[in-house]
Design a protein around this motif. Structure first.
Motif, PDB file in Angstrom:
ATOM      1  N   GLN A  36       0.833  -1.194   0.000  1.00  8.19           N
ATOM      2  CA  GLN A  36       0.000   0.000   0.000  1.00  8.19           C
ATOM      3  C   GLN A  36       0.868   1.244   0.000  1.00  8.19           C
ATOM      4  O   GLN A  36       2.088   1.157   0.179  1.00  8.19           O
ATOM      5  CB  GLN A  36      -0.900  -0.013   1.226  1.00  8.19           C
ATOM      6  CG  GLN A  36      -2.020  -1.001   1.091  1.00  8.19           C
ATOM      7  CD  GLN A  36      -2.813  -1.075   2.362  1.00  8.19           C
ATOM      8  OE1 GLN A  36      -2.367  -1.658   3.343  1.00  8.19           O
ATOM      9  NE2 GLN A  36      -3.980  -0.462   2.350  1.00  8.19           N
ATOM     10  N   GLU A 296      -4.500 -10.637  -6.178  1.00 10.95           N
ATOM     11  CA  GLU A 296      -5.334  -9.689  -5.457  1.00 10.95           C
ATOM     12  C   GLU A 296      -5.807 -10.276  -4.130  1.00 10.95           C
ATOM     13  O   GLU A 296      -5.793  -9.607  -3.100  1.00 10.95           O
ATOM     14  CB  GLU A 296      -6.546  -9.301  -6.315  1.00 10.95           C
ATOM     15  CG  GLU A 296      -7.355  -8.189  -5.714  1.00 10.95           C
ATOM     16  CD  GLU A 296      -8.474  -7.744  -6.638  1.00 10.95           C
ATOM     17  OE1 GLU A 296      -8.530  -6.556  -6.944  1.00 10.95           O
ATOM     18  OE2 GLU A 296      -9.278  -8.611  -7.053  1.00 10.95           O
ATOM     19  N   TYR A 299      -2.887 -10.140  -1.831  1.00  5.95           N
ATOM     20  CA  TYR A 299      -2.585  -8.756  -1.485  1.00  5.95           C
ATOM     21  C   TYR A 299      -3.569  -8.215  -0.466  1.00  5.95           C
ATOM     22  O   TYR A 299      -3.199  -7.631   0.544  1.00  5.95           O
ATOM     23  CB  TYR A 299      -2.614  -7.909  -2.759  1.00  5.95           C
ATOM     24  CG  TYR A 299      -2.307  -6.454  -2.536  1.00  5.95           C
ATOM     25  CD1 TYR A 299      -0.991  -6.012  -2.508  1.00  5.95           C
ATOM     26  CD2 TYR A 299      -3.329  -5.525  -2.353  1.00  5.95           C
ATOM     27  CE1 TYR A 299      -0.705  -4.682  -2.306  1.00  5.95           C
ATOM     28  CE2 TYR A 299      -3.041  -4.185  -2.149  1.00  5.95           C
ATOM     29  CZ  TYR A 299      -1.737  -3.768  -2.129  1.00  5.95           C
ATOM     30  OH  TYR A 299      -1.446  -2.461  -1.925  1.00  5.95           O
ATOM     31  N   LEU A 300      -4.858  -8.470  -0.731  1.00  7.02           N
ATOM     32  CA  LEU A 300      -5.884  -7.950   0.169  1.00  7.02           C
ATOM     33  C   LEU A 300      -5.784  -8.601   1.542  1.00  7.02           C
ATOM     34  O   LEU A 300      -5.959  -7.943   2.562  1.00  7.02           O
ATOM     35  CB  LEU A 300      -7.270  -8.163  -0.432  1.00  7.02           C
ATOM     36  CG  LEU A 300      -7.576  -7.292  -1.655  1.00  7.02           C
ATOM     37  CD1 LEU A 300      -8.947  -7.619  -2.220  1.00  7.02           C
ATOM     38  CD2 LEU A 300      -7.485  -5.799  -1.285  1.00  7.02           C
ATOM     39  N   SER A 304      -5.050  -6.275   4.704  1.00  9.52           N
ATOM     40  CA  SER A 304      -6.034  -6.168   5.780  1.00  9.52           C
ATOM     41  C   SER A 304      -5.443  -6.601   7.119  1.00  9.52           C
ATOM     42  O   SER A 304      -6.123  -6.620   8.131  1.00  9.52           O
ATOM     43  CB  SER A 304      -7.260  -7.022   5.450  1.00  9.52           C
ATOM     44  OG  SER A 304      -6.881  -8.376   5.402  1.00  9.52           O
TER      45      SER A 304
END
Lengths: 309, 476
Positions: A36, A296, A299-300, A304
């Motif tokens: 991020q 994804e 990554y998420l 999180s």
């Protein structure tokens, strides 16, 4: 190793931008650096370029300490949100950077013309950068990074603002660079693109390296399958060790088969047994697809705050 | 990735890579071109060149014409022969200074007639009479008169081309000699000769109807256009344009593209500095040369003293630019760089002017009771020399007041750019035989090129060194 980083740390006052990152990258790799905003990607790249001095740890580029002139001669850099001096034209800007890089006049002219042609900027040599679109600036930014034919490229959001056709061209260009033995670092938020393009990725979170590996490994197959039969599954149908749920509005079934370890053939055996049982129950197979974890998903999960899956 | 022929591919790639050799002159030339491009982009160059062209055009409509006035210069030359003027500076010293150097004879022009027009280039036929006390002075020969007439110190107002003694023998015995002579203008006559100065045909009269000495007119013109108004405007514009250079360079997104190159950071900064300096040197060169040409064409005075304004202004700008670079590096803001530089300039200007006042107060105090300097030209025009007054009781000269002491103390450590300006003025005043109290100030020994340049260079170098140090150490 093209890049070798050990326990690299960077602090800005009390703020820790990088906290003990270790990383090795082999030659001719397309390496995706994910994370991020504020995760430390740019700091890591700036240390490797010799722009920022690390607080602790070691970093080497092509076997030399980072920041030396001989190391800098081998790297090309496209910064994020770069601002090319607007009073230049494409040729005069490449001429400036080429000269600063140490390329003799005739060679840098030839190389600039070559790159402008390759990046679809030929024919606009008289136009000042002030009049460029975002995509054109991005292409010119790439041209300056490639100008001295570096062995390592650091690209921050290389396809930002570029149209889909242009993106494809840039991806092809980067693949070609890799074929020529160039190692390319890509910082991008476009996970699909990274997944499509990169050989390896690393994901940073809050200055720490959470995961690193090949894209193939990280997006490994899951132990679940999407299945469709010619009719509904009878309530009586049971298969030991399988969880069946209806997905996609009832048109598909997700069949999770446990326990399965790692990628490979074990799962395939389990699905074979399952399908045989279904067939025996009179169900005819119409669709079968193994589910994969996308970059994804990974990554998420990391973003999180979850641990490496 | 474990491709067996991987290394051969890399070798092939290495072979086709372009040659990369770092070379300082190439780096310098590239940054110079970049600076030139950035400067042109500001569009100011065209405006400046246009302004200089307009100035040139306006000035060339001007006319400087000599007024009739030869008789008074013949008179002054004759009267001056009454004193021993060797060592007297035609420009700084007054007629009053001549007192006490009289040789006992009185000379006068009893008749004079121009052979052609009454102009500074015209020849005259004149009758010179000498009255002396026979027992004290001896008769003089025509050769002696020729040697002395028209010479004041090292200045030459007139030269005698023909001389014939016409007085009778008995008159000579009682102390009276008369010569008929033909006189040609000397080297310095023109500069002192009153000239009218008009602009735009005859519509604007700049020096009054009686005119002013040509030297004074040229001095004012050169000072106004070069070191004064013209130079100030040019430097202001240059400060405004160059203030953007460093902040633009160190802007995020632009800086990284420069810092990744295999060259030391200080080179980026110093070469940019030198590039900007060379550009402004070019502009100043055009301005000063234009001024020299304008005054040359208008007044046919080709004295090169005004060319000194170029190094003086350039050294001053080098200092301002170093302040601008340092501010730009620290604040990364164009506005700050501009404002701080102009404020610094203002401080230097005020300190310089106050220091001039202090120097003047010292000169005055040293000269109380002596004659104030008046130029010979002024004396001719009827201005009487005055004695320097002392201060009223209880009042101290400026340099002894608290403010005066602070002024001199502060000025001692500041760059002496005001001195450089004064030194150019001194040269111009010498060249054009202009004098007065201002000239006395300019001639003060406290202004020297060594100190002016030395302190200015020292400050310039220090600001640049600090800027380079900060720039080299800071993370982008």
């Amino acid at each position: 190793m093209v890049v070798s980083v050990k326990q690299l740390e960077k602090r800005y006052g009390p703020h820790r931008a990088l906290g003990g990152v270790s990383l090795d990258v082999e030659p001719a790799t397309l390496f995706g650096l994910l994370g991020q905003n504020g995760a430390g990607k740019t700091t890591l790249i700036k240390i490797l370029l010799g722009l920022v001095v690390p607080t602790a740890g070691e970093a080497a580029l092509l076997g030399q300490p980072v920041g030396t002139f001989s190391a800098r001669r081998e790297v090309g850099y496209l910064p994020e949100d770069h601002r090319l001096p607007e009073y230049h034209t494409s040729t005069s800007l490449l001429d400036l950077y080429g000269a600063l890089q140490g390329i003799p006049r005739r060679q840098r002219r030839r190389r600039a013309a070559e790159l402008l042609d390759l990046l679809g900027l030929a024919g606009r040599e008289k136009l000042r950068i002030r009049g460029y679109s975002k995509g054109m600036k991005q292409r010119l930014g790439l041209a300056q990074a490639l100008l001295h034919s570096p062995r390592v490229l650091f690209l921050d959001e290389p396809t930002d603002g570029v149209d889909p056709v242009g993106r494809k061209e840039i991806r092809d260009l980067l693949l070609e660079e890799r074929r020529r033995g160039v190692t390319v670092f890509i910082n991008s938020h476009l996970l699909g693109e990274v997944e499509q393009l990169c050989d390896r990725v690393a994901i940073l979170r809050k200055g720490e390296l959470m995961v690193t590996g090949t894209v193939a490994d990280l997006t490994r197959q899951k132990a679940s399958w999407l299945v469709a039969f010619d009719r509904g599954v009878p309530v009586s149908f049971r298969f030991p060790g399988a969880t069946i749920e209806t997905v996609e509005g009832g048109s598909r079934l997700r069949v999770s088969l446990a326990p399965i370890e790692g990628p490979g053939a074990e799962g395939a055996e389990a699905i074979d047994t399952f399908l045989a049982a279904a067939s025996a129950a009179g169900l005819r197979l119409r669709h079968l697809e193994r589910e994969r974890a996308t970059l994804e998903d990974l990554y998420l999960a990391i973003a999180s705050g979850g641990e490496t899956p | 990735m474990k491709d067996p022929d991987h290394f051969s591919r890399e070798d092939a790639a290495a072979a086709e890579r372009v040659t990369v050799r770092p070379w300082v002159p190439r780096t310098f030339a590239a940054i110079l071109r970049d600076t030139w491009r950035e400067f042109l982009d500001a569009k100011v160059l065209y405006l400046l060149l246009l302004a200089i062209a307009l100035l040139f055009g306006a000035a060339l409509t001007g006319r400087i014409e000599p007024q009739p006035g030869g008789r008074q210069y013949l008179d002054i030359a004759a009267r001056a022969m009454a004193a021993d003027l060797d060592g007297i500076d035609i420009a700084t010293q007054s007629m009053g200074d001549v007192a006490g150097r009289l040789n006992g004879s009185v000379y006068a022009i009893s008749a004079a007639e121009p052979l052609a027009a009454d102009l500074p280039a015209g020849h005259w036929k004149a009758t010179l009479t000498r009255t002396f006390v026979p027992l004290v002075g001896a008769p003089e020969s025509g050769e002696e008169i020729t040697a002395r007439f028209g010479r004041i110190a090292d200045g030459q107002l007139w030269t005698i081309t023909e001389i014939l003694e016409t007085g009778t023998d008995w008159a000579r015995k009682i102390g009276s000699q008369t010569w008929e002579m033909t006189v040609a203008p000397g080297r310095d006559l023109r500069l002192l000769w009153p000239h009218r100065f008009t602009l735009f045909g005859d519509s604007v009269e700049l020096a009054g109807t009686k005119g002013a000495p040509l030297g004074l007119e040229v001095l004012i013109l050169q000072k106004l256009l070069a070191t004064g108004l013209g130079g100030t405007i040019l430097l202001l514009v240059s400060v405004a344009v160059t203030a953007a250079f460093v902040p633009n360079m160190v802007r995020k997104g632009t800086l990284e593209l420069l810092l990744v190159r295999p060259i030391p950071r200080w080179q980026l900064l110093v070469f940019k500095y030198v590039g900007a300096l060379l550009l402004v040197a070019g502009l100043l060169g055009i301005l000063v040369l234009a001024v020299w040409l304008i005054t040359g064409i208008l007044a046919d005075v080709w004295s090169p003293g005004v060319l000194l304004a170029l190094p003086s202004l350039l050294v001053f700008f080098a200092l301002l630019l170093s302040v601008s670079v340092l501010t730009g590096i620290i604040t990364r803001s164009v506005i700050s760089a501009m404002l701080v530089t102009v404020a610094y300039w203002a401080i230097l200007f005020i300190a310089g002017q106050m220091n001039n006042v202090a120097v003047e107060s010292r000169i005055r105090e040293a000269n109380v009771g002596k004659m104030r300097p008046t130029s010979i030209a002024e004396a001719i025009r009827g201005r009487q020399p005055r004695r320097e007054d002392g201060l009223q009781p209880g009042r101290r000269p400026f340099y002894q007041t608290t403010i005066g002491r602070i002024t001199e103390g502060v000025y001692a450590v500041l760059p002496h750019t005001e001195d450089l300006d004064n030194l150019v003025d001194r040269q111009l005043m010498r060249d054009f035989a202009v004098a007065g109290p201002f000239r006395a100030l300019m001639e003060s020994a406290s202004f020297s090129w060594e100190k002016g340049l030395g302190l200015t260079f020292l400050h310039t170098f220090a600001y640049l060194a600090i800027a380079c140090t900060i720039f080299s150490r800071r993370d982008p």
